[in-house]
Design a protein around this motif. Structure first.
Motif, PDB file in Angstrom:
ATOM      1  N   UNK A  42      36.843  51.630  78.526  1.00  0.00           N
ATOM      2  CA  UNK A  42      35.905  52.437  79.315  1.00  0.00           C
ATOM      3  C   UNK A  42      35.335  51.687  80.526  1.00  0.00           C
ATOM      4  N   UNK A  43      35.866  50.500  80.814  1.00  0.00           N
ATOM      5  CA  UNK A  43      35.389  49.727  81.962  1.00  0.00           C
ATOM      6  C   UNK A  43      35.666  50.510  83.245  1.00  0.00           C
ATOM      7  N   UNK A  44      34.680  50.536  84.157  1.00  0.00           N
ATOM      8  CA  UNK A  44      34.874  51.161  85.455  1.00  0.00           C
ATOM      9  C   UNK A  44      34.954  52.683  85.421  1.00  0.00           C
ATOM     10  N   UNK A  45      34.465  53.307  84.365  1.00  0.00           N
ATOM     11  CA  UNK A  45      34.628  54.751  84.259  1.00  0.00           C
ATOM     12  C   UNK A  45      33.297  55.511  84.267  1.00  0.00           C
ATOM     13  N   UNK A  46      32.197  54.845  84.659  1.00  0.00           N
ATOM     14  CA  UNK A  46      30.900  55.539  84.739  1.00  0.00           C
ATOM     15  C   UNK A  46      31.018  56.743  85.669  1.00  0.00           C
ATOM     16  N   UNK A  47      30.449  57.883  85.238  1.00  0.00           N
ATOM     17  CA  UNK A  47      30.496  59.091  86.054  1.00  0.00           C
ATOM     18  C   UNK A  47      31.753  59.910  85.843  1.00  0.00           C
ATOM     19  N   UNK A  48      32.758  59.328  85.158  1.00  0.00           N
ATOM     20  CA  UNK A  48      33.997  60.067  84.908  1.00  0.00           C
ATOM     21  C   UNK A  48      33.829  61.002  83.720  1.00  0.00           C
ATOM     22  N   UNK A  49      34.629  62.041  83.730  1.00  0.00           N
ATOM     23  CA  UNK A  49      34.692  62.897  82.550  1.00  0.00           C
ATOM     24  C   UNK A  49      35.629  62.214  81.570  1.00  0.00           C
ATOM     25  N   UNK A  50      35.061  61.550  80.562  1.00  0.00           N
ATOM     26  CA  UNK A  50      35.874  60.765  79.632  1.00  0.00           C
ATOM     27  C   UNK A  50      36.118  61.501  78.329  1.00  0.00           C
TER      28      UNK A  50
END
Lengths: 479, 449
Positions: free
Chosen positions: A279-287
């Motif tokens: 999940x590194x670098x995925x802030x704000x993404x629809x995960x």
């Protein structure tokens, strides 16, 4: 020497484990050579347990542990030393060793550190377990043994355990923080073996909360013992779990471990910052599926992972990690937050004064949805219903996780049918999050757990409502 | 503190025993160093000193226990009182008691190396920094290292009891470990490796680098395999894990309490004829070697499985008395916990062939890199076995595509019978197990439909 526990009579007031003046003195010494940060963590733990096995109260055990860990941070390096000697001499020697280990070598002004006491909100304890007679605890286990064996002749073995702990901590650091906490936890477990024609099967039940003896006002020991025995008996008729990829419905409560493993660990900032998280670098993404709202809440009621302050002196928090499928934040401890210029989320925890704190979960759960659980099961033609999950494990970097089904049933044409033998479920965290197809309206917390990371165990809770995953790999032996 | 000083502390408590009271006291003292490196710098360094005491009191077959992390007089006194109080509430069993001397002489093994204390901190830091650098430089596909650590410890242990048993021992150890990372599209693959020894000079950094790097890069591009049946090839690290789980079910407490799949099976065939398992802490070359067990009895060589036939179980003094077999000197414990029978230094008798030759003999198989979820996926009572796995497929004796996100399933009982080959090259592992690689035939692999 400052004696620990002198003012321990009032359960709502944390003991002053070490005098404030001494702590200030030690922090000054730890920073005298120009360290960026120093911290004193003092801990005093009392544990007790009663063990029944093979029809007999086998033993009662008590444990006492007190000591201090001193951390000195200089640049990117941390030095740490611990001691069981809480005298001035013992603490000063540990401060010196920690500063040496951090390779602090400057010549700085002596820093005057003055500490402010923050308000403490110790856990809600109505009846301290230590005030209950040991014979009453023994009686509790005997009753569990009797009830479990009474469920059927096939019950061939019963083990039961009662455990209590009281952990008082004091944390002070060179930023002027001085906090304390008084954490009581009480647990009970029973596990049964059933013998049948096809061998042995097991069933268990565990409850635990961050409260005192009143745990047994919430839970009926006889009911818990019956549940454990019935699970073992049911599994005698179980057939091998299927092997391959199928839709999986996970029942409320213990399924929380899925989210703990599948994404909770990957959201710990220490792993994220090293690129060791999917999940590194995925802030704000629809995960995740929009049905997923994931929360870690150290303030939650009296759950197993609850505390007032973390092991770095920061207040516990309710932290929303994924909101309607969007990744909104990671979990932070003081050290990592400091490097990033932000606030800790109150997730800096350690197993004991002998350990360095790191980012850890508290009570991690998937928020409830709106679907009726029965409708979720009915929507599956061929799949597996997992009533109870056991422990799990994740490789945070790849996101691959496994966890064990300890109670599971086949779903055929929307109905629960045959009980299944144990097997492992395996999946990939980031992938599974997008495959959550339904979330029920029956949220429950699961049994108390111990989360292990880098050799340290800490108490955690987790929970889920009934939910459906489009597909998971089931490691059974049936062809 | 020296073992002799600890023995003095323990003996002083034992002297306080009343009539009809059995007391056993264990004391330990340790110093340890732990270094973590990251991106060419020391991330953290911990220096620690720990003490511990465990007091066991038995009155008329009733047992109480108390432990503390301090040897201060007031704490020691408090623990004796607490253990006595605890004994009042336990229920009696005529077989419960401390160990009695049984005339077996302890082997003389020196487990202490001065170099652990003498080596400067800077050199220990270099071991960690060098390991990180070597892993990063070994292959350009390695994109990072999650953690590198060096650790060592020096420990003394003493035990005294009212039965006249005394033991005083000391040991050193050192370890290195690393977890390497490699980006793989939008995923990251990892490989973990470690080594342990009695002193830093004996650590095999080459092996750690090779294993961590090859296990990481060889997983690049891995996919979920189709559900099928495979021959599993386990290198010594993973053979040690699986056979250690099996041997862990051969303990007296599990057997007497009906919690082992191997109850009442002595002298029966439980494994393939190629398998011989011996617990031998008297072998000085094993990293599980010891002179005394956790109740102060001499350690001894205990055959568990010989050419596939179950020979017996591991006993401490309680299960030895209750079963009539006598203690096998197999009590294991931490100072802070009660003893129970367990493995100390499992040794798997070698067969023939290298890991490569075992792979060469497999038509359709899987060379395992990693087993995941062992604590939740293996039920030591029923024997049910289902764990996550990653590694490389083997086709016609050749390594083929990498796979992950799959499980293997069987039972411990079946795995033993399905062992189809035992290799010849034994590796001595830090967990005390010494084993060659093994092959287990016909195991269910679950993946994609």
């Amino acid at each position: 020497m400052t004696q620990a526990g002198k003012n321990a009579d009032d359960p709502n007031k944390p003991a002053d484990l070490v005098d404030r003046e001494l702590v200030e003195h030690v922090l000054s010494a730890a920073t005298v050579r120009g360290a960026d940060f120093a911290e004193v963590f003092v801990e005093d733990v009392d544990r007790g347990s009663v063990n029944l096995d093979d029809g007999r109260i086998e033993s009662l055990s008590s444990g006492r542990d007190r000591g201090a860990g001193i951390r000195v941070v200089a640049g990117k390096s941390t030095g740490f030393a611990h001691t069981a000697d809480l005298s001035t001499r013992g603490l000063m020697a540990a401060a010196e060793a920690a500063a040496d280990a951090a390779k602090v070598s400057g010549d700085a002004e002596v820093r005057q550190i003055s500490l402010d006491r923050r308000s403490d909100v110790p856990g809600p304890v109505a009846v301290r377990p230590a005030d209950i007679e040991k014979s009453t605890k023994v009686e509790l286990l005997r009753r569990a043994d009797e009830i479990a064996r009474g469920r059927g002749d096939a019950i061939s073995q019963v083990a039961a355990r009662y455990g209590e702990s009281r952990r008082r901590i004091l944390v002070a650091n060179s930023d002027g923080v001085l906090s304390g906490d008084d954490q009581t936890r009480t647990m009970f477990s029973v596990s049964c073996v059933a013998s049948g024609d096809a061998g042995l099967q097991t069933g268990s039940e565990t409850v635990g909360l961050s409260i005192g003896w009143e745990l047994f006002d919430r839970y009926d020991v006889e009911q818990l013992a019956s549940n454990a025995a019935d699970r073992a008996l049911t599994k005698l008729a179980a057939r091998p779990a299927p092997s391959g990829t199928l839709p999986v419905v996970i029942g409320p409560g213990s399924g929380g471990v899925l989210f703990h493993e599948a994404c909770g660990h990957g959201l710990e900032a220490d792993l994220v910052r090293k690129g060791a998280s999917a999940f590194a670098g995925r802030l704000g993404d629809e995960v995740a599926s929009p049905l997923v709202t994931l929360i870690d809440d150290g303030t939650m009621g009296d759950e197993w992972g609850r505390y007032a302050i973390d092991d770095e002196g920061h207040p516990a928090g309710r932290n929303v990690l994924i909101e309607d499928g969007v990744l909104v934040d990671y979990l932070w401890d003081g050290l990592r937050a400091r490097e990033e210029g932000r606030n800790s989320t109150g997730n800096g925890r350690r197993q004991s004064y002998r350990h360095l704190p790191m980012v850890r979960m508290t009570n991690t759960y998937l928020a409830g949805g709106s679907t009726e659980p029965a409708d979720i099961i009915a929507s599956v033609d061929e799949g597996v219903y997992v009533a109870r999950l056991g422990g799990g494990q994740v490789n945070t970097a790849s996101g691959d996780f496994v966890f064990g089904m300890v109670e599971a049933y086949l779903i055929e044409n929307g109905q629960l049918t045959a009980p299944l033998r144990e097997g492992q479920l395996i999946g990939n965290g980031p992938k599974v999050l997008t495959q959550i197809e339904a979330v029920g309206n029956d949220f429950e917390m699961g049994p108390p757990g111990t989360c292990g990371k880098d050799g340290q165990g800490v108490p955690v809770g987790d929970g889920v409502p009934t939910l459906k995953v489009a597909e998971l790999t089931i490691g059974g032996t049936a062809s | 503190m020296t073992p002799e000083e600890l023995l003095t502390v323990a003996s002083r408590v034992v002297e306080k025993a009343g009539n009809d009271e059995q007391i056993e006291v264990a004391c330990s003292h340790g110093r340890s160093t732990s270094i973590r490196a990251y991106e060419g710098e020391v991330e953290s360094m911990t220096t620690a000193e720990s003490h511990a005491i465990g007091v066991r009191v038995l009155v008329e077959g009733r047992e109480g226990f108390a432990s503390a992390g301090s040897l201060d007089d007031d704490v020691v006194g408090e623990m004796l009182a607490e253990a006595r109080d605890n004994a009042r509430f336990a229920e009696a069993d005529p077989h419960v008691g401390i160990a009695k001397p049984d005339g077996v002489d302890a082997v003389d093994i020196d487990l202490w190396r001065d170099s652990v204390a003498e080596m400067p901190s800077a050199d220990k830091i270099d071991l960690a920094l060098n390991l990180e650098r070597r892993v990063r430089d070994a292959d350009e596909r390695i994109t990072g290292v999650r953690a590198v650590s060096y650790g060592d410890s020096m420990g003394s242990f003493a035990l005294a009891s009212t039965a006249g048993i005394t033991a005083a021992t000391r040991a050193t150890s050192a370890s290195l470990s690393v977890q390497a990372l490699a980006l793989d599209g939008d995923r990251t693959q990892t490989g973990f490796a470690y080594d342990g020894a009695r002193e830093p000079a004996d650590l095999d950094a080459d092996r750690v680098v090779d294993r961590a790097v090859s296990h990481t890069v060889d997983l690049l591009g891995s996919t979920k395999p189709k559900t099928t049946t495979v021959d599993l090839v386990l290198d010594p690290h993973l053979a040690a894990t699986v056979l250690g789980l099996v041997a862990g079910t051969l303990t007296g407490d599990r057997v007497l309490k009906g919690r082992s799949p191997f109850v009442d099976r002595v002298d029966e065939v439980i494994a393939a004829e190629t398998l011989t398992l011996i617990d031998d802490p008297t072998d000085p070359d094993s990293l599980g070697a010891d002179s005394h067990d956790g109740e102060g009895l001499a350690c001894r060589r205990i055959p568990l499985v010989e050419q596939g036939v179950l020979r017996g179980y591991l006993h401490d003094s309680y299960t030895g008395r209750r079963s009539g077999a006598g203690s096998t000197g197999s009590a294991v414990r931490s100072t802070r916990g009660l003893p129970s029978p367990g493995l100390q230094a499992l040794s798997v008798a070698p067969g023939e062939g290298s890991l490569e030759s075992l792979i060469g003999g497999v038509t359709e198989g899987l060379l395992v890199f990693n087993l995941a979820g062992l604590h939740s996926g293996v039920n030591p009572v029923s024997g049910d076995f289902s764990v996550g796995v990653s590694g490389r497929m083997i086709r016609d004796g050749q390594l083929a595509e990498p796979v992950n996100e799959c499980t293997i399933a069987s039972t411990l009982q079946r795995l033993l019978l399905d062992i189809s080959a035992v290799g010849g090259e034994v590796i001595r592992l830090p967990n005390g197990v010494s084993t060659p690689p093994i092959v287990i035939g016909g195991v269910a692999l679950s993946g994609a439909a």
